[in-house]
Design a protein around this motif. Structure first.
Motif, PDB file in Angstrom:
ATOM      1  N   VAL A 255     -19.051 -10.958  48.284  1.00  0.00           N
ATOM      2  CA  VAL A 255     -18.814 -10.111  47.107  1.00  0.00           C
ATOM      3  C   VAL A 255     -19.967  -9.142  46.872  1.00  0.00           C
ATOM      4  O   VAL A 255     -21.141  -9.523  46.948  1.00  0.00           O
ATOM      5  CB  VAL A 255     -18.600 -10.971  45.841  1.00  0.00           C
ATOM      6  N   SER A 256     -19.609  -7.883  46.562  1.00  0.00           N
ATOM      7  CA  SER A 256     -20.577  -6.866  46.172  1.00  0.00           C
ATOM      8  C   SER A 256     -20.180  -6.314  44.805  1.00  0.00           C
ATOM      9  O   SER A 256     -18.995  -6.260  44.470  1.00  0.00           O
ATOM     10  CB  SER A 256     -20.616  -5.714  47.180  1.00  0.00           C
ATOM     11  N   VAL A 257     -21.176  -5.906  44.020  1.00  0.00           N
ATOM     12  CA  VAL A 257     -20.943  -5.269  42.724  1.00  0.00           C
ATOM     13  C   VAL A 257     -21.543  -3.873  42.777  1.00  0.00           C
ATOM     14  O   VAL A 257     -22.722  -3.713  43.123  1.00  0.00           O
ATOM     15  CB  VAL A 257     -21.572  -6.069  41.571  1.00  0.00           C
ATOM     16  N   MET A 258     -20.746  -2.865  42.418  1.00  0.00           N
ATOM     17  CA  MET A 258     -21.238  -1.484  42.396  1.00  0.00           C
ATOM     18  C   MET A 258     -21.463  -1.056  40.950  1.00  0.00           C
ATOM     19  O   MET A 258     -20.547  -1.100  40.122  1.00  0.00           O
ATOM     20  CB  MET A 258     -20.250  -0.538  43.076  1.00  0.00           C
ATOM     21  N   ARG A 260     -22.994   2.072  38.434  1.00  0.00           N
ATOM     22  CA  ARG A 260     -23.406   3.473  38.358  1.00  0.00           C
ATOM     23  C   ARG A 260     -24.811   3.604  37.803  1.00  0.00           C
ATOM     24  O   ARG A 260     -25.595   4.414  38.255  1.00  0.00           O
ATOM     25  CB  ARG A 260     -22.423   4.246  37.475  1.00  0.00           C
ATOM     26  N   SER A 261     -25.128   2.779  36.774  1.00  0.00           N
ATOM     27  CA  SER A 261     -26.470   2.847  36.166  1.00  0.00           C
ATOM     28  C   SER A 261     -26.941   1.444  35.816  1.00  0.00           C
ATOM     29  O   SER A 261     -27.123   0.641  36.729  1.00  0.00           O
ATOM     30  CB  SER A 261     -26.445   3.764  34.931  1.00  0.00           C
ATOM     31  N   VAL A 262     -27.084   1.116  34.526  1.00  0.00           N
ATOM     32  CA  VAL A 262     -27.622  -0.183  34.145  1.00  0.00           C
ATOM     33  C   VAL A 262     -26.509  -1.223  34.085  1.00  0.00           C
ATOM     34  O   VAL A 262     -25.339  -0.894  33.854  1.00  0.00           O
ATOM     35  CB  VAL A 262     -28.345  -0.114  32.775  1.00  0.00           C
ATOM     36  N   PHE A 263     -26.881  -2.462  34.301  1.00  0.00           N
ATOM     37  CA  PHE A 263     -25.941  -3.563  34.167  1.00  0.00           C
ATOM     38  C   PHE A 263     -25.849  -4.002  32.702  1.00  0.00           C
ATOM     39  O   PHE A 263     -26.841  -3.997  31.973  1.00  0.00           O
ATOM     40  CB  PHE A 263     -26.387  -4.756  35.025  1.00  0.00           C
ATOM     41  N   LEU A 264     -24.653  -4.380  32.292  1.00  0.00           N
ATOM     42  CA  LEU A 264     -24.424  -4.915  30.947  1.00  0.00           C
ATOM     43  C   LEU A 264     -25.002  -4.008  29.864  1.00  0.00           C
ATOM     44  O   LEU A 264     -25.803  -4.422  29.032  1.00  0.00           O
ATOM     45  CB  LEU A 264     -25.002  -6.329  30.827  1.00  0.00           C
ATOM     46  N   ARG A 265     -24.581  -2.764  29.884  1.00  0.00           N
ATOM     47  CA  ARG A 265     -25.035  -1.807  28.872  1.00  0.00           C
ATOM     48  C   ARG A 265     -24.699  -2.327  27.469  1.00  0.00           C
ATOM     49  O   ARG A 265     -23.598  -2.801  27.220  1.00  0.00           O
ATOM     50  CB  ARG A 265     -24.363  -0.452  29.089  1.00  0.00           C
ATOM     51  N   GLY A 266     -25.653  -2.212  26.579  1.00  0.00           N
ATOM     52  CA  GLY A 266     -25.452  -2.712  25.223  1.00  0.00           C
ATOM     53  C   GLY A 266     -25.949  -4.130  25.021  1.00  0.00           C
ATOM     54  O   GLY A 266     -26.064  -4.591  23.881  1.00  0.00           O
ATOM     55  N   PHE A 267     -26.261  -4.815  26.106  1.00  0.00           N
ATOM     56  CA  PHE A 267     -26.819  -6.164  26.022  1.00  0.00           C
ATOM     57  C   PHE A 267     -28.347  -6.085  26.148  1.00  0.00           C
ATOM     58  O   PHE A 267     -28.903  -5.059  26.538  1.00  0.00           O
ATOM     59  CB  PHE A 267     -26.267  -7.047  27.150  1.00  0.00           C
ATOM     60  N   ASP A 268     -29.006  -7.166  25.825  1.00  0.00           N
ATOM     61  CA  ASP A 268     -30.452  -7.260  26.013  1.00  0.00           C
ATOM     62  C   ASP A 268     -30.757  -7.041  27.495  1.00  0.00           C
ATOM     63  O   ASP A 268     -30.332  -7.814  28.348  1.00  0.00           O
ATOM     64  CB  ASP A 268     -30.930  -8.651  25.562  1.00  0.00           C
ATOM     65  N   GLN A 269     -31.492  -5.976  27.805  1.00  0.00           N
ATOM     66  CA  GLN A 269     -31.683  -5.599  29.203  1.00  0.00           C
ATOM     67  C   GLN A 269     -32.586  -6.559  29.982  1.00  0.00           C
ATOM     68  O   GLN A 269     -32.447  -6.696  31.193  1.00  0.00           O
ATOM     69  CB  GLN A 269     -32.223  -4.170  29.293  1.00  0.00           C
ATOM     70  N   ARG A 288     -26.659  -0.547  43.575  1.00  0.00           N
ATOM     71  CA  ARG A 288     -27.102   0.209  42.399  1.00  0.00           C
ATOM     72  C   ARG A 288     -26.940   1.711  42.617  1.00  0.00           C
ATOM     73  O   ARG A 288     -27.161   2.210  43.715  1.00  0.00           O
ATOM     74  CB  ARG A 288     -28.549  -0.129  42.077  1.00  0.00           C
ATOM     75  N   GLY A 289     -26.578   2.412  41.555  1.00  0.00           N
ATOM     76  CA  GLY A 289     -26.455   3.869  41.628  1.00  0.00           C
ATOM     77  C   GLY A 289     -25.306   4.345  42.485  1.00  0.00           C
ATOM     78  O   GLY A 289     -25.386   5.406  43.114  1.00  0.00           O
ATOM     79  N   ASN A 309     -24.241   7.790  46.533  1.00  0.00           N
ATOM     80  CA  ASN A 309     -25.463   7.141  46.070  1.00  0.00           C
ATOM     81  C   ASN A 309     -26.223   8.155  45.209  1.00  0.00           C
ATOM     82  O   ASN A 309     -26.683   9.182  45.709  1.00  0.00           O
ATOM     83  CB  ASN A 309     -26.323   6.697  47.262  1.00  0.00           C
ATOM     84  N   THR A 310     -26.336   7.877  43.909  1.00  0.00           N
ATOM     85  CA  THR A 310     -26.934   8.851  42.994  1.00  0.00           C
ATOM     86  C   THR A 310     -28.436   9.017  43.193  1.00  0.00           C
ATOM     87  O   THR A 310     -29.013  10.000  42.731  1.00  0.00           O
ATOM     88  CB  THR A 310     -26.675   8.434  41.531  1.00  0.00           C
ATOM     89  N   GLU A 311     -29.064   8.087  43.893  1.00  0.00           N
ATOM     90  CA  GLU A 311     -30.506   8.191  44.127  1.00  0.00           C
ATOM     91  C   GLU A 311     -30.796   9.063  45.348  1.00  0.00           C
ATOM     92  O   GLU A 311     -31.662   9.936  45.322  1.00  0.00           O
ATOM     93  CB  GLU A 311     -31.122   6.806  44.301  1.00  0.00           C
ATOM     94  N   THR A 312     -30.030   8.837  46.425  1.00  0.00           N
ATOM     95  CA  THR A 312     -30.276   9.593  47.666  1.00  0.00           C
ATOM     96  C   THR A 312     -29.387  10.828  47.785  1.00  0.00           C
ATOM     97  O   THR A 312     -29.587  11.641  48.689  1.00  0.00           O
ATOM     98  CB  THR A 312     -30.037   8.685  48.876  1.00  0.00           C
ATOM     99  N   LYS A 313     -28.392  10.944  46.875  1.00  0.00           N
ATOM    100  CA  LYS A 313     -27.450  12.065  46.889  1.00  0.00           C
ATOM    101  C   LYS A 313     -26.659  12.134  48.210  1.00  0.00           C
ATOM    102  O   LYS A 313     -26.312  13.209  48.687  1.00  0.00           O
ATOM    103  CB  LYS A 313     -28.177  13.403  46.665  1.00  0.00           C
TER     104      LYS A 313
END
Length: 392
Positions: A255-258, A260-269, A288-289, A309-313
């Motif tokens: 299993v992989s999780v993709m 876009r930005s942060v995980f669990l937005r709105g939760f304690d980071q 990630r990204g 990939n938003t980091e490497t474009k």
């Protein structure tokens, strides 16, 4: 809180007063612990308003069922409508809503299956002679669906026992007091009521990327897959995505999780990162990204995913057996035709703006996930449904 304190004191005095010695205490309600002390108004009945029902509830999920049964207990003539539009993959289910059919209940059962599997390694260290264990996905799914089916039947029985009429049909407004009912066979009828509660909930969103509905599944589908998903990509950083990835990994899938930005937005980071780290150590891969741009079904049934990939474009391609989308949820208001009743929707979310659960049309109410800026939680919907019925 002040009301509860005052009622506690009143109840204490009621119990201890010698003048009332031997008197029977009023029965309490599951909705409010001292409801026996609160005067309630019996439903007036259709004779006073001329409609077929006192109350129509559109939606047979957690909130809708709670509101229907509580209103009927208080003497109202109630009808509850429920209809599940098949997912793009063709999945459908019975009465009870998301939590029971494609949410909390099957999710917890699959988590338990994963926990049992992970326990084998610990068992060996404690002296248990455990042979190489394999997992039978079809057997697990069959048993879980049988259990969910028993809950569907229990809900239907409960409605009947509480004198709530049940209609398995899709509802839409004709006007402010009339609902058009469309059954699976296409048969159309109309019903009217003095008051209406909208409790239609929500369904998984799609990102609008080429091939998303043709190639991907959602949480609506994962709990009834006929075979193990194999190499799986969960797209999204929500708790639905992470929970699914967690139990699929525990059940032996790659299993992989993709995200876009942060995980669990709105939760304690800080906690979110600890959760992600834990999952990575237990075998779940994190991308990630990543932003998906195309899904393509291959000749062998697998899905080729193209993402940026938003980091490497750079664009990346990878093949998976199963791709599950968990990129948010949309309220099921698009086909309700609420405009015919004059009900306003939030322009961005498509949800109903009703902070007190009363819409801009005084006799039309809403509860549960369909409300704008309301917690999307089953216990909240259940309590809200019961309390709203008592207020009405």
């Amino acid at each position: 809180l002040h009301l509860r304190v005052a009622l506690r004191r009143a109840l204490s005095s009621y119990k201890t007063s010698s003048a009332l010695e031997g008197a029977q205490l009023p029965k309490t309600s599951s909705i409010f612990p001292y409801s026996g002390l609160i005067p309630t108004r019996t439903a007036t009945g259709m004779a006073s308003h001329g409609y077929q029902y006192d109350l129509i509830v559109i939606g047979g999920g957690s909130g809708g069922l709670a509101a229907s049964k509580e209103a009927a207990k208080l003497g109202a003539k109630v009808v509850c409508m429920d209809y599940v539009v098949p997912s793009p993959s063709g999945t459908t289910w019975g009465l009870g809503g998301t939590c029971v059919n494609v949410g909390c209940i099957p999710k917890k059962l699959m988590h338990q299956a994963g926990i049992l599997g992970e326990g084998f390694s610990d068992a060996k260290a404690f002296g248990w002679n455990v042979n190489a264990a394999t997992h039978d996905w079809p057997l697990m799914v069959g048993n879980i669906q049988d259990y969910v089916g028993s809950l569907n039947w229990a809900y239907r029985t409960s409605l009947r026992e509480n004198n709530v009429e049940y209609i398995n049909a899709k509802g839409a407004f004709k006007d402010a007091h009339t609902i058009v009912c469309t059954k699976k066979n296409g048969k159309v009828s109309e019903i009217t009521a003095d008051k209406i509660i909208i409790a239609v909930g929500g369904r998984p969103a799609y990102p609008g990327v080429e091939g998303d509905k043709e190639c991907c599944i959602t949480s609506d589908d994962v709990f009834s897959l006929p075979k193990a998903p194999g190499k799986t990509l969960c797209i999204g950083a929500s708790y639905i995505s992470l929970e699914t990835a967690g139990f699929l990994t525990a059940l032996g899938n790659d299993v992989s999780v993709m995200s876009r930005s942060v995980f669990l937005r709105g939760f304690d980071q800080e906690i979110a990162e600890k959760i992600v780290g834990y999952m990575e150590r237990h075998g779940t891969r994190m991308i990630r990204g990543g932003v998906p741009t195309k899904f393509e079904k291959l000749a062998d049934g697998k899905v080729k995913v193209t993402y940026t990939n938003t980091e490497t474009k750079t664009d990346v391609e990878e093949v998976f057996d199963t791709v599950m989308l968990a990129v948010g949820r949309n309220a099921c208001t698009a086909d309700l035709n609420v405009e015919a009743a004059g009900v306003l929707l939030h322009p961005k979310t498509g949800k109903l703006e009703a902070p007190t659960e009363q819409t801009n049309v005084p006799h039309i109410y809403a509860i549960g996930d369909v409300l704008h800026q309301r917690q999307e939680l089953t216990p909240v919907a259940v309590k809200a449904g019961g309390l709203l019925a008592r207020r009405l």
